[in-house]
Design an enzyme around this catalytic site. Structure first.
Site, PDB file in Angstrom:
ATOM      1  CG  ASP A 273      44.708  19.873  53.310  1.00  0.00           C
ATOM      2  OD1 ASP A 273      43.833  20.557  53.877  1.00  0.00           O
ATOM      3  OD2 ASP A 273      45.050  18.751  53.716  1.00  0.00           O
ATOM      4  CG  ASP A 311      39.085  21.835  51.765  1.00  0.00           C
ATOM      5  OD1 ASP A 311      37.860  21.777  51.908  1.00  0.00           O
ATOM      6  OD2 ASP A 311      39.854  20.964  52.218  1.00  0.00           O
ATOM      7  CG  ASP A 481      38.883  11.882  56.410  1.00  0.00           C
ATOM      8  OD1 ASP A 481      38.581  12.083  55.218  1.00  0.00           O
ATOM      9  OD2 ASP A 481      38.041  11.601  57.279  1.00  0.00           O
TER      10      ASP A 481
END
Length: 510
Positions: A273, A311, A481
């Site tokens: 991330d 991701d 989130d």
């Protein structure tokens, strides 16, 4: 567009699971009561999921297969040779079979085998009860010749029993040798239904808050349908006492015991991330390779879907994030795909490919995104050819139509540029109201990535449509989130923490 870290309790909580799926159409063979032979030996009980037949390839012997009167068996050139005497009347007068086959009512199965005979012969292949009345969910008579043919049927069982596979060879006028090989009886995957994680965060909250007026609503709408479990450095990072191999094995084993298909997310890539709300991951490439090797071994070749590193591929295009480490990331992802591929055909891997907004751009701002050609290149360098599948819209909100369009275009780009063929799955957990502006429909509205308002649950995990292989709830609804004060609404919980307020808003679509 970033994924949000799930918080998972290491100790499972006892909570009833209610898996949800849409059963796909299957061929139902006629159920015909058959006379049954008295076996001379009994094979060990087979697993109840995946491959049920044991020693079906006859590599070194014919162990686990019995024969009745009027037939003798031998091992010949890596196959089973059944020598049938002449003059029997009925098919069941000479049988080769295997017992210990666990059949579940309404479950789907596929029987396949190769066969030939020394002279033209009709034989009967069944999957049936092993005792009177010998009900057979699968019963087919086939004509054999001297050339090997492959036979395969998919059927749904209408009985729950410990049954048997039989090849009924009687009724031959002349002495006949029948050769059998590559006998396989497998359960299907999505047709069996997805496994619901009994310890998902919503289920744990419901158990702890049974008196809350929202508990029943959240249980029925979300907790009972959370079919994906995330694994990362909160489980085991190489320095933890937690054994990730054993943890994955226990979870996949629990799914197998219920005849359900587990969906797992591997989320432990170093630099995860890019330092955002879900930052973390393994401490080094070597630690990651050790972790993913154990993760893969824990699956143990049993049926499973794996979504690989949300991701990670898309972020490899961001040099500010990678700081020169893109090649190392490609190497780790390629290595992960190899380890998962080693688990065999029942394990399906979907390498994450970001989302439509990320790749195609945002029509509200004119942002160009990564671009299809670039994303295809990144996926190719990360092992998409090994995985054979990609995931789109993970932890995002783009509509299913938009996500399918992206998946379709991306698959075409990979095929055109690199000759790589992929399927795709769509995360539908929170896309009921969409999130990306559809050309010609400005009111569809692009939204932010952190707990945006006016989102809604999408369709629960099931077989896909319009090109998608599956629709999956990959992000567990109600899990936050993140709590970034710039991008997230005030009061948002930390990434991965369950919020009944967020859950209720997704249920109500408000």
């Amino acid at each position: 567009m970033l994924c949000r870290l799930p918080i998972t309790r290491v100790t499972p909580r006892p909570f009833p699971a209610a898996a949800s799926s849409v059963l796909t159409a299957v061929l139902l063979a006629a159920a015909v009561p058959l006379a049954g032979p008295a076996p001379v030996a009994r094979a060990a009980a087979s697993a109840t999921y995946g491959e049920l037949a044991t020693n079906g390839s006859f590599t070194s012997d014919t162990a686990d297969w019995w024969q009745s009167a009027n037939v003798s068996t031998s091992h010949s050139d890596g196959a089973l040779r059944a020598s049938v005497v002449a003059g029997t009347v009925d098919p069941w007068d000479a049988v080769v079979g295997q017992d210990g086959i666990e059949l579940r009512e309404d479950a789907a199965y596929t029987l396949s085998f190769d066969a030939r005979s020394s002279v033209a012969a009709d034989i009967r292949a069944t999957v049936q009860m092993g005792v009177d009345p010998y009900t057979a969910p699968l019963d087919h008579t086939v004509a054999l010749g001297t050339t090997t043919r492959h036979f395969q049927w998919t059927f749904t069982s209408d009985v729950r029993t410990t049954g048997q596979i039989t090849f009924q060879l009687g009724g031959q006028a002349a002495a006949t040798d029948v050769v059998l090989d590559n006998v396989s009886l497998t359960t299907s995957t999505v047709r069996e239904g997805f496994y619901t994680d009994p310890a998902n965060n919503a289920a744990a909250w419901v158990e702890d808050n049974a008196g809350d007026p929202r508990a029943t609503k959240i249980s029925e709408a979300i907790a009972d349908h959370n079919s994906v479990k995330w694994y990362g450095d909160w489980d085991a990072d190489g320095n933890s006492a937690t054994d990730i191999e054993a943890e994955v094995s226990d979870y996949v084993g629990a799914a197998a015991a219920k005849g359900r298909l587990p969906v797992l997310v591997a989320y432990d890539i170093p630099g995860r991330d890019c330092g955002g709300a879900s930052s973390g991951g393994a401490g080094s490439p070597d630690q990651y390779k050790a972790w993913i090797s154990k993760f893969a071994r824990g699956i143990g070749g049993r049926p499973a879907i794996v979504v690989l590193e949300p991701d990670a591929v898309a972020q490899a295009a961001d040099e500010a994030c990678m700081k020169g480490g893109a090649e190392a990331r490609f190497d780790m992802l390629w290595y992960a795909n190899q380890r998962l591929q080693e688990q065999g055909e029942f394990v399906r891997t979907y390498l994450d490919a970001g989302n439509a907004t990320w790749t195609l751009g945002d029509s509200t701002t004119g942002a160009q995104g990564i671009g299809l050609q670039k994303m295809a290149e990144l996926l190719n360098r990360s092992g998409a050819s090994i995985a054979g599948g990609v995931s789109v819209n993970v932890s995002n909100f783009d509509s299913t139509d938009v996500s399918n369009d992206y998946g379709r275009r991306l698959a075409a780009q990979l095929r055109a540029d690199f000759g790589v063929t992929v399927e795709w799955v769509v995360d539908t957990s929170r896309n009921g109201n969409g999130g990306y502006v559809v050309p010609g429909s400005p009111s569809s509205g692009h939204v932010g990535f952190c707990n945006p308002a006016d989102r809604k649950l999408g369709v629960t995990s099931r077989a896909g449509e319009d090109g998608a292989e599956y629709f999956l709830w990959i992000k567990n609804p109600g899990d936050s989130d993140g709590a970034d004060p710039i991008h997230c609404p005030a009061g948002s919980p930390p990434a991965g923490q369950f919020s009944p307020d967020l859950a209720e808003a997704l249920i109500d679509g408000s």
